[in-house]
Scaffold this motif. Sequence first.
Motif, PDB file in Angstrom:
ATOM      1  N   ILE A 126     -12.302   5.002  -2.175  1.00  0.00           N
ATOM      2  CA  ILE A 126     -10.922   5.072  -1.676  1.00  0.00           C
ATOM      3  C   ILE A 126     -10.384   6.490  -1.783  1.00  0.00           C
ATOM      4  CG2 ILE A 126      -8.546   4.336  -2.161  1.00  0.00           C
ATOM      5  CD1 ILE A 126      -9.692   1.607  -2.958  1.00  0.00           C
ATOM      6  N   LEU A 127     -10.643   7.122  -2.926  1.00  0.00           N
ATOM      7  CA  LEU A 127     -10.144   8.485  -3.128  1.00  0.00           C
ATOM      8  C   LEU A 127     -10.767   9.484  -2.151  1.00  0.00           C
ATOM      9  CD1 LEU A 127     -10.122   8.672  -7.043  1.00  0.00           C
ATOM     10  CD2 LEU A 127      -8.135   8.542  -5.534  1.00  0.00           C
ATOM     11  N   GLU A 128     -11.997   9.197  -1.718  1.00  0.00           N
ATOM     12  CA  GLU A 128     -12.698  10.110  -0.819  1.00  0.00           C
ATOM     13  C   GLU A 128     -12.499   9.769   0.649  1.00  0.00           C
ATOM     14  OE1 GLU A 128     -14.121  12.807  -1.742  1.00  0.00           O
ATOM     15  OE2 GLU A 128     -13.969  12.456  -3.906  1.00  0.00           O
ATOM     16  N   HIS A 129     -11.758   8.690   0.946  1.00  0.00           N
ATOM     17  CA  HIS A 129     -11.567   8.276   2.335  1.00  0.00           C
ATOM     18  C   HIS A 129     -10.785   9.360   3.082  1.00  0.00           C
ATOM     19  CE1 HIS A 129     -10.579   5.891   5.847  1.00  0.00           C
ATOM     20  NE2 HIS A 129     -11.388   4.952   5.410  1.00  0.00           N
ATOM     21  N   PRO A 130     -11.345   9.894   4.172  1.00  0.00           N
ATOM     22  CA  PRO A 130     -10.734  11.052   4.833  1.00  0.00           C
ATOM     23  C   PRO A 130      -9.414  10.770   5.536  1.00  0.00           C
ATOM     24  CG  PRO A 130     -12.589  10.243   6.117  1.00  0.00           C
ATOM     25  CD  PRO A 130     -12.598   9.471   4.822  1.00  0.00           C
ATOM     26  N   SER A 131      -9.180   9.522   5.973  1.00  0.00           N
ATOM     27  CA  SER A 131      -7.993   9.241   6.785  1.00  0.00           C
ATOM     28  C   SER A 131      -6.974   8.351   6.070  1.00  0.00           C
ATOM     29  CB  SER A 131      -8.418   8.565   8.101  1.00  0.00           C
ATOM     30  OG  SER A 131      -9.086   7.336   7.835  1.00  0.00           O
ATOM     31  N   LEU A 132      -7.150   8.149   4.772  1.00  0.00           N
ATOM     32  CA  LEU A 132      -6.258   7.264   4.040  1.00  0.00           C
ATOM     33  C   LEU A 132      -5.167   8.072   3.340  1.00  0.00           C
ATOM     34  CD1 LEU A 132      -5.721   4.329   3.148  1.00  0.00           C
ATOM     35  CD2 LEU A 132      -7.161   4.764   1.156  1.00  0.00           C
ATOM     36  N   ASN A 133      -3.913   7.781   3.683  1.00  0.00           N
ATOM     37  CA  ASN A 133      -2.772   8.430   3.029  1.00  0.00           C
ATOM     38  C   ASN A 133      -2.512   7.687   1.719  1.00  0.00           C
ATOM     39  OD1 ASN A 133      -0.213   9.279   2.156  1.00  0.00           O
ATOM     40  ND2 ASN A 133       0.433   9.739   4.250  1.00  0.00           N
ATOM     41  N   LEU A 134      -3.083   8.195   0.637  1.00  0.00           N
ATOM     42  CA  LEU A 134      -3.035   7.487  -0.635  1.00  0.00           C
ATOM     43  C   LEU A 134      -1.618   7.302  -1.143  1.00  0.00           C
ATOM     44  CD1 LEU A 134      -6.039   9.201  -2.453  1.00  0.00           C
ATOM     45  CD2 LEU A 134      -6.025   7.038  -1.218  1.00  0.00           C
ATOM     46  N   ALA A 135      -0.814   8.336  -1.030  1.00  0.00           N
ATOM     47  CA  ALA A 135       0.546   8.263  -1.559  1.00  0.00           C
ATOM     48  C   ALA A 135       1.356   7.154  -0.901  1.00  0.00           C
ATOM     49  CB  ALA A 135       1.243   9.607  -1.377  1.00  0.00           C
ATOM     50  N   THR A 136       1.055   6.851   0.372  1.00  0.00           N
ATOM     51  CA  THR A 136       1.785   5.797   1.096  1.00  0.00           C
ATOM     52  C   THR A 136       1.110   4.446   0.947  1.00  0.00           C
ATOM     53  OG1 THR A 136       2.582   7.398   2.728  1.00  0.00           O
ATOM     54  CG2 THR A 136       2.622   5.067   3.357  1.00  0.00           C
ATOM     55  N   LYS A 137      -0.196   4.393   1.171  1.00  0.00           N
ATOM     56  CA  LYS A 137      -0.909   3.122   1.187  1.00  0.00           C
ATOM     57  C   LYS A 137      -1.021   2.472  -0.191  1.00  0.00           C
ATOM     58  CE  LYS A 137      -1.807   3.057   5.598  1.00  0.00           C
ATOM     59  NZ  LYS A 137      -1.162   2.037   6.473  1.00  0.00           N
ATOM     60  N   LEU A 138      -1.026   3.289  -1.256  1.00  0.00           N
ATOM     61  CA  LEU A 138      -1.207   2.737  -2.600  1.00  0.00           C
ATOM     62  C   LEU A 138       0.028   2.934  -3.477  1.00  0.00           C
ATOM     63  CD1 LEU A 138      -4.851   3.996  -3.262  1.00  0.00           C
ATOM     64  CD2 LEU A 138      -4.129   1.798  -2.316  1.00  0.00           C
ATOM     65  N   ASP A 139       1.189   3.093  -2.852  1.00  0.00           N
ATOM     66  CA  ASP A 139       2.391   3.396  -3.622  1.00  0.00           C
ATOM     67  C   ASP A 139       2.903   2.225  -4.453  1.00  0.00           C
ATOM     68  OD1 ASP A 139       3.157   1.932  -1.396  1.00  0.00           O
ATOM     69  OD2 ASP A 139       5.132   2.887  -1.274  1.00  0.00           O
ATOM     70  N   SER A 140       2.421   1.004  -4.181  1.00  0.00           N
ATOM     71  CA  SER A 140       2.895  -0.164  -4.938  1.00  0.00           C
ATOM     72  C   SER A 140       2.160  -0.340  -6.271  1.00  0.00           C
ATOM     73  CB  SER A 140       2.727  -1.441  -4.105  1.00  0.00           C
ATOM     74  OG  SER A 140       1.350  -1.700  -3.858  1.00  0.00           O
ATOM     75  N   ILE A 141       0.991   0.270  -6.403  1.00  0.00           N
ATOM     76  CA  ILE A 141       0.160   0.047  -7.583  1.00  0.00           C
ATOM     77  C   ILE A 141       0.780   0.723  -8.811  1.00  0.00           C
ATOM     78  CG2 ILE A 141      -2.091   0.452  -8.648  1.00  0.00           C
ATOM     79  CD1 ILE A 141      -3.321   0.280  -5.897  1.00  0.00           C
ATOM     80  N   ARG A 142       0.904  -0.052  -9.878  1.00  0.00           N
ATOM     81  CA  ARG A 142       1.410   0.478 -11.137  1.00  0.00           C
ATOM     82  C   ARG A 142       0.317   0.566 -12.197  1.00  0.00           C
ATOM     83  NH1 ARG A 142       4.228   1.886  -8.020  1.00  0.00           N
ATOM     84  NH2 ARG A 142       6.437   1.503  -7.663  1.00  0.00           N
ATOM     85  N   CYS A 143      -0.713  -0.276 -12.074  1.00  0.00           N
ATOM     86  CA  CYS A 143      -1.794  -0.301 -13.068  1.00  0.00           C
ATOM     87  C   CYS A 143      -3.111  -0.575 -12.365  1.00  0.00           C
ATOM     88  CB  CYS A 143      -1.512  -1.376 -14.114  1.00  0.00           C
ATOM     89  SG  CYS A 143      -2.866  -1.663 -15.268  1.00  0.00           S
ATOM     90  N   TRP A 144      -4.090   0.329 -12.561  1.00  0.00           N
ATOM     91  CA  TRP A 144      -5.426   0.143 -11.982  1.00  0.00           C
ATOM     92  C   TRP A 144      -6.429   0.161 -13.129  1.00  0.00           C
ATOM     93  CZ3 TRP A 144      -6.263   1.681  -6.366  1.00  0.00           C
ATOM     94  CH2 TRP A 144      -7.462   1.149  -5.896  1.00  0.00           C
ATOM     95  N   LEU A 145      -7.142  -0.946 -13.298  1.00  0.00           N
ATOM     96  CA  LEU A 145      -8.086  -1.099 -14.406  1.00  0.00           C
ATOM     97  C   LEU A 145      -9.510  -0.985 -13.884  1.00  0.00           C
ATOM     98  CD1 LEU A 145      -8.262  -1.878 -17.475  1.00  0.00           C
ATOM     99  CD2 LEU A 145      -8.550  -4.233 -16.715  1.00  0.00           C
ATOM    100  N   LEU A 146     -10.277  -0.063 -14.467  1.00  0.00           N
ATOM    101  CA  LEU A 146     -11.678   0.128 -14.099  1.00  0.00           C
ATOM    102  C   LEU A 146     -12.569  -0.597 -15.104  1.00  0.00           C
ATOM    103  CD1 LEU A 146     -11.668   3.933 -13.223  1.00  0.00           C
ATOM    104  CD2 LEU A 146     -11.327   1.985 -11.695  1.00  0.00           C
ATOM    105  N   GLU A 147     -13.619  -1.253 -14.602  1.00  0.00           N
ATOM    106  CA  GLU A 147     -14.505  -1.991 -15.490  1.00  0.00           C
ATOM    107  C   GLU A 147     -15.855  -2.174 -14.816  1.00  0.00           C
ATOM    108  OE1 GLU A 147     -13.996  -5.662 -18.661  1.00  0.00           O
ATOM    109  OE2 GLU A 147     -12.787  -5.666 -16.844  1.00  0.00           O
ATOM    110  N   GLY A 148     -16.902  -2.339 -15.625  1.00  0.00           N
ATOM    111  CA  GLY A 148     -18.202  -2.699 -15.077  1.00  0.00           C
ATOM    112  C   GLY A 148     -19.226  -1.595 -15.025  1.00  0.00           C
ATOM    113  N   GLU A 149     -18.804  -0.334 -15.115  1.00  0.00           N
ATOM    114  CA  GLU A 149     -19.745   0.777 -15.059  1.00  0.00           C
ATOM    115  C   GLU A 149     -19.075   2.033 -15.616  1.00  0.00           C
ATOM    116  OE1 GLU A 149     -20.777   1.137 -10.967  1.00  0.00           O
ATOM    117  OE2 GLU A 149     -18.715   1.229 -10.285  1.00  0.00           O
TER     118      GLU A 149
END
Length: 267
Positions: free
Chosen positions: A20-43
Amino acid sequence: FIHEHRITRLMTTTQLVEAILEHPSLNLATKLDSIRCWLLEGEPVPARVVNKWLTELSEHSKLYNAYSTWESLDCSYALLDTPIVSSKFAPVGLPIKNVNVYLMTGEEQKQIVPRGSPGEIYIESPGLALEYMSDPVKTAERFLTVDVNVNGESKALRLYRTGDRGRILPSGELECMGRMDSTVKIRGFKVSIPFVESTIKEHPRVATAAIMPQMDTSTNVAKSLAAYVVGKDGMMSETHLQELKDDLQMALPSFAFPQHWILMEQL
Protein backbone atom coordinates in the motif's frame (compact mmCIF):
# COMPACT_ATOMS: atom_id res chain seq x y z
CA PHE A 1 -13.32 -0.03 0.93
CA ILE A 2 -11.36 1.39 3.87
CA HIS A 3 -12.18 4.97 2.88
CA GLU A 4 -15.81 4.26 1.95
CA HIS A 5 -16.63 2.47 5.21
CA ARG A 6 -14.46 4.73 7.38
CA ILE A 7 -12.49 1.83 8.87
CA THR A 8 -10.61 2.93 12.01
CA ARG A 9 -8.70 -0.23 13.02
CA LEU A 10 -6.91 -2.82 10.91
CA MET A 11 -4.75 -5.89 11.48
CA THR A 12 -2.65 -7.04 8.51
CA THR A 13 0.68 -8.53 7.56
CA THR A 14 3.68 -6.34 6.83
CA GLN A 15 3.77 -7.19 3.12
CA LEU A 16 0.30 -5.74 2.61
CA VAL A 17 1.20 -2.49 4.35
CA GLU A 18 4.37 -2.16 2.29
CA ALA A 19 2.45 -2.77 -0.94
CA ILE A 20 0.00 0.00 0.00
CA LEU A 21 2.78 2.41 0.92
CA GLU A 22 4.52 1.75 -2.40
CA HIS A 23 1.38 2.06 -4.54
CA PRO A 24 2.21 4.78 -7.11
CA SER A 25 -1.32 6.17 -7.60
CA LEU A 26 -2.76 5.91 -4.09
CA ASN A 27 -3.28 9.18 -2.20
CA LEU A 28 -2.55 7.81 1.26
CA ALA A 29 -3.46 10.94 3.18
CA THR A 30 -6.97 10.88 1.66
CA LYS A 31 -7.70 7.18 1.19
CA LEU A 32 -6.48 6.10 4.64
CA ASP A 33 -7.45 9.15 6.68
CA SER A 34 -10.00 7.21 8.77
CA ILE A 35 -7.48 4.75 10.22
CA ARG A 36 -6.50 5.41 13.83
CA CYS A 37 -4.76 2.11 14.66
CA TRP A 38 -2.94 -0.30 12.33
CA LEU A 39 -1.66 -3.53 13.89
CA LEU A 40 1.03 -5.57 12.13
CA GLU A 41 1.33 -9.28 12.87
CA GLY A 42 2.54 -12.55 11.36
CA GLU A 43 6.03 -11.69 10.12
CA PRO A 44 9.03 -9.50 10.98
CA VAL A 45 8.59 -5.81 10.19
CA PRO A 46 11.47 -4.23 8.22
CA ALA A 47 12.65 -0.87 9.55
CA ARG A 48 12.06 0.71 6.12
CA VAL A 49 8.29 0.06 6.42
CA VAL A 50 8.09 1.82 9.78
CA ASN A 51 10.14 4.77 8.56
CA LYS A 52 7.98 5.22 5.46
CA TRP A 53 4.81 4.90 7.53
CA LEU A 54 6.00 7.65 9.89
CA THR A 55 6.57 9.90 6.88
CA GLU A 56 3.27 9.16 5.13
CA LEU A 57 0.62 8.32 7.75
CA SER A 58 1.71 9.04 11.31
CA GLU A 59 -0.16 12.36 11.50
CA HIS A 60 -3.55 10.75 12.18
CA SER A 61 -2.84 7.06 12.95
CA LYS A 62 -0.68 4.81 15.10
CA LEU A 63 1.26 1.74 14.01
CA TYR A 64 1.73 -1.26 16.31
CA ASN A 65 3.80 -4.40 15.95
CA ALA A 66 2.48 -7.54 17.68
CA TYR A 67 4.12 -10.89 18.35
CA SER A 68 1.99 -13.97 18.89
CA THR A 69 1.71 -17.61 17.83
CA TRP A 70 -1.23 -19.94 17.43
CA GLU A 71 0.25 -22.08 20.21
CA SER A 72 0.76 -19.33 22.79
CA LEU A 73 -1.62 -16.51 21.84
CA ASP A 74 -0.47 -12.89 22.33
CA CYS A 75 3.03 -12.31 23.70
CA SER A 76 3.98 -8.67 23.18
CA TYR A 77 3.14 -5.39 21.45
CA ALA A 78 5.15 -2.32 20.48
CA LEU A 79 4.04 1.15 19.43
CA LEU A 80 6.17 2.13 16.44
CA ASP A 81 6.32 5.89 16.77
CA THR A 82 10.00 6.73 16.20
CA PRO A 83 12.30 6.16 13.20
CA ILE A 84 14.44 3.00 13.31
CA VAL A 85 18.07 3.64 12.44
CA SER A 86 20.13 1.00 14.25
CA SER A 87 18.35 -2.24 13.27
CA LYS A 88 16.90 -4.00 10.23
CA PHE A 89 13.69 -4.81 12.08
CA ALA A 90 11.06 -3.14 14.24
CA PRO A 91 10.80 -4.30 17.87
CA VAL A 92 7.79 -6.30 19.05
CA GLY A 93 7.86 -4.78 22.52
CA LEU A 94 7.97 -6.07 26.09
CA PRO A 95 6.15 -9.28 27.07
CA ILE A 96 2.61 -8.66 28.29
CA LYS A 97 1.54 -9.51 31.84
CA ASN A 98 2.12 -13.16 32.89
CA VAL A 99 4.12 -13.91 29.71
CA ASN A 100 7.87 -14.56 29.77
CA VAL A 101 10.16 -14.83 26.76
CA TYR A 102 13.50 -16.68 26.79
CA LEU A 103 16.19 -16.61 24.11
CA MET A 104 18.06 -19.93 24.03
CA THR A 105 20.48 -22.06 22.05
CA GLY A 106 21.24 -25.78 22.11
CA GLU A 107 19.26 -28.96 21.59
CA GLU A 108 19.79 -31.32 24.54
CA GLN A 109 21.04 -28.66 26.96
CA LYS A 110 19.27 -25.32 26.61
CA GLN A 111 21.37 -22.25 27.38
CA ILE A 112 20.03 -18.71 27.70
CA VAL A 113 21.98 -16.45 25.34
CA PRO A 114 23.64 -13.23 26.57
CA ARG A 115 21.48 -10.11 26.33
CA GLY A 116 21.65 -8.71 22.81
CA SER A 117 22.78 -11.98 21.21
CA PRO A 118 20.43 -13.83 18.81
CA GLY A 119 18.75 -17.04 19.92
CA GLU A 120 15.61 -19.10 19.48
CA ILE A 121 12.48 -17.67 21.10
CA TYR A 122 10.81 -19.78 23.80
CA ILE A 123 7.56 -18.66 25.42
CA GLU A 124 6.13 -19.24 28.90
CA SER A 125 2.48 -18.24 29.06
CA PRO A 126 -0.82 -19.22 30.70
CA GLY A 127 -2.17 -19.24 27.14
CA LEU A 128 0.01 -22.14 25.94
CA ALA A 129 -1.88 -24.86 24.11
CA LEU A 130 -1.93 -28.33 25.63
CA GLU A 131 -0.85 -30.18 22.50
CA TYR A 132 -1.19 -30.59 18.75
CA MET A 133 -4.27 -32.71 18.17
CA SER A 134 -3.38 -36.31 17.23
CA ASP A 135 0.29 -35.38 16.74
CA PRO A 136 2.33 -36.49 19.80
CA VAL A 137 5.64 -36.26 17.90
CA LYS A 138 5.20 -32.59 17.02
CA THR A 139 3.89 -31.90 20.52
CA ALA A 140 7.05 -33.37 22.05
CA GLU A 141 9.21 -31.30 19.70
CA ARG A 142 7.56 -27.97 20.42
CA PHE A 143 6.18 -28.11 23.99
CA LEU A 144 9.14 -28.67 26.32
CA THR A 145 9.87 -28.71 30.02
CA VAL A 146 13.15 -26.83 30.46
CA ASP A 147 15.18 -26.03 33.57
CA VAL A 148 15.63 -22.26 33.58
CA ASN A 149 17.54 -20.10 36.05
CA VAL A 150 15.02 -17.54 37.33
CA ASN A 151 16.42 -14.99 39.80
CA GLY A 152 19.16 -17.40 40.85
CA GLU A 153 16.81 -20.34 41.29
CA SER A 154 16.47 -23.27 38.87
CA LYS A 155 12.87 -23.85 37.83
CA ALA A 156 11.34 -26.42 35.49
CA LEU A 157 9.17 -24.41 33.09
CA ARG A 158 6.80 -25.58 30.39
CA LEU A 159 7.79 -23.61 27.28
CA TYR A 160 6.73 -23.39 23.66
CA ARG A 161 9.61 -23.57 21.20
CA THR A 162 8.62 -21.13 18.45
CA GLY A 163 11.32 -21.73 15.83
CA ASP A 164 11.62 -17.93 15.56
CA ARG A 165 14.96 -16.17 15.83
CA GLY A 166 15.20 -13.07 17.98
CA ARG A 167 17.19 -10.98 20.40
CA ILE A 168 16.63 -8.68 23.38
CA LEU A 169 17.36 -5.03 22.58
CA PRO A 170 19.08 -2.63 25.03
CA SER A 171 15.60 -1.24 25.82
CA GLY A 172 14.52 -4.70 26.99
CA GLU A 173 12.17 -5.09 24.02
CA LEU A 174 12.09 -8.23 21.90
CA GLU A 175 13.12 -8.13 18.25
CA CYS A 176 11.96 -10.95 15.96
CA MET A 177 14.43 -11.66 13.16
CA GLY A 178 12.80 -14.46 11.15
CA ARG A 179 12.83 -18.26 11.28
CA MET A 180 15.53 -20.70 12.41
CA ASP A 181 14.21 -23.94 10.91
CA SER A 182 13.04 -25.15 7.50
CA THR A 183 9.81 -23.21 7.92
CA VAL A 184 9.46 -19.74 6.44
CA LYS A 185 6.70 -17.18 6.66
CA ILE A 186 5.06 -15.93 3.47
CA ARG A 187 2.51 -13.13 3.94
CA GLY A 188 2.31 -14.10 7.61
CA PHE A 189 1.63 -17.81 6.97
CA LYS A 190 4.01 -20.58 8.03
CA VAL A 191 5.21 -22.60 5.05
CA SER A 192 7.15 -25.86 5.43
CA ILE A 193 9.82 -26.07 2.71
CA PRO A 194 10.06 -29.91 2.94
CA PHE A 195 6.27 -30.21 2.59
CA VAL A 196 6.18 -28.08 -0.58
CA GLU A 197 9.11 -30.03 -2.04
CA SER A 198 7.54 -33.42 -1.30
CA THR A 199 4.18 -32.32 -2.76
CA ILE A 200 5.87 -31.34 -6.03
CA LYS A 201 7.96 -34.55 -6.13
CA GLU A 202 4.81 -36.68 -5.83
CA HIS A 203 3.55 -35.41 -9.20
CA PRO A 204 3.90 -38.03 -11.98
CA ARG A 205 5.60 -35.49 -14.30
CA VAL A 206 8.37 -34.72 -11.78
CA ALA A 207 11.62 -36.64 -11.20
CA THR A 208 12.88 -34.37 -8.44
CA ALA A 209 12.52 -30.81 -7.20
CA ALA A 210 13.99 -28.30 -4.76
CA ILE A 211 12.44 -25.22 -3.16
CA MET A 212 14.46 -22.10 -2.38
CA PRO A 213 13.01 -19.14 -0.46
CA GLN A 214 13.56 -15.81 -2.18
CA MET A 215 14.90 -13.48 0.50
CA ASP A 216 14.49 -9.77 1.10
CA THR A 217 18.02 -8.46 0.59
CA SER A 218 17.81 -5.93 3.43
CA THR A 219 16.27 -8.19 6.11
CA ASN A 220 17.03 -11.76 4.94
CA VAL A 221 13.34 -12.64 5.44
CA ALA A 222 11.55 -14.81 2.86
CA LYS A 223 9.30 -12.98 0.38
CA SER A 224 8.35 -15.82 -1.97
CA LEU A 225 9.34 -19.32 -3.10
CA ALA A 226 11.22 -20.52 -6.18
CA ALA A 227 10.81 -24.09 -7.44
CA TYR A 228 13.62 -25.88 -9.31
CA VAL A 229 12.08 -28.82 -11.15
CA VAL A 230 13.44 -31.76 -13.15
CA GLY A 231 10.96 -33.66 -15.32
CA LYS A 232 10.73 -37.42 -15.66
CA ASP A 233 12.46 -37.21 -19.02
CA GLY A 234 14.84 -34.40 -18.13
CA MET A 235 13.88 -30.84 -19.05
CA MET A 236 10.12 -30.45 -18.55
CA SER A 237 8.10 -28.92 -21.39
CA GLU A 238 6.02 -25.77 -20.83
CA THR A 239 2.89 -27.85 -21.39
CA HIS A 240 3.83 -30.30 -18.65
CA LEU A 241 4.81 -27.41 -16.36
CA GLN A 242 1.36 -25.89 -16.78
CA GLU A 243 -0.17 -29.28 -16.00
CA LEU A 244 1.96 -29.45 -12.84
CA LYS A 245 0.92 -25.95 -11.77
CA ASP A 246 -2.77 -26.71 -12.37
CA ASP A 247 -2.60 -29.84 -10.23
CA LEU A 248 -0.65 -28.10 -7.46
CA GLN A 249 -3.30 -25.40 -7.23
CA MET A 250 -5.47 -28.11 -5.64
CA ALA A 251 -2.72 -29.42 -3.35
CA LEU A 252 -1.06 -26.27 -1.99
CA PRO A 253 -2.54 -23.15 -0.39
CA SER A 254 -1.95 -19.97 -2.38
CA PHE A 255 0.66 -18.61 0.05
CA ALA A 256 2.76 -21.81 -0.32
CA PHE A 257 2.56 -21.87 -4.12
CA PRO A 258 5.94 -21.01 -5.70
CA GLN A 259 6.00 -17.74 -7.60
CA HIS A 260 9.07 -18.65 -9.65
CA TRP A 261 9.61 -21.84 -11.66
CA ILE A 262 13.00 -22.87 -13.02
CA LEU A 263 13.10 -25.92 -15.30
CA MET A 264 16.30 -27.98 -15.21
CA GLU A 265 17.72 -31.14 -16.77
CA GLN A 266 19.17 -32.19 -13.42
CA LEU A 267 19.75 -30.89 -9.89
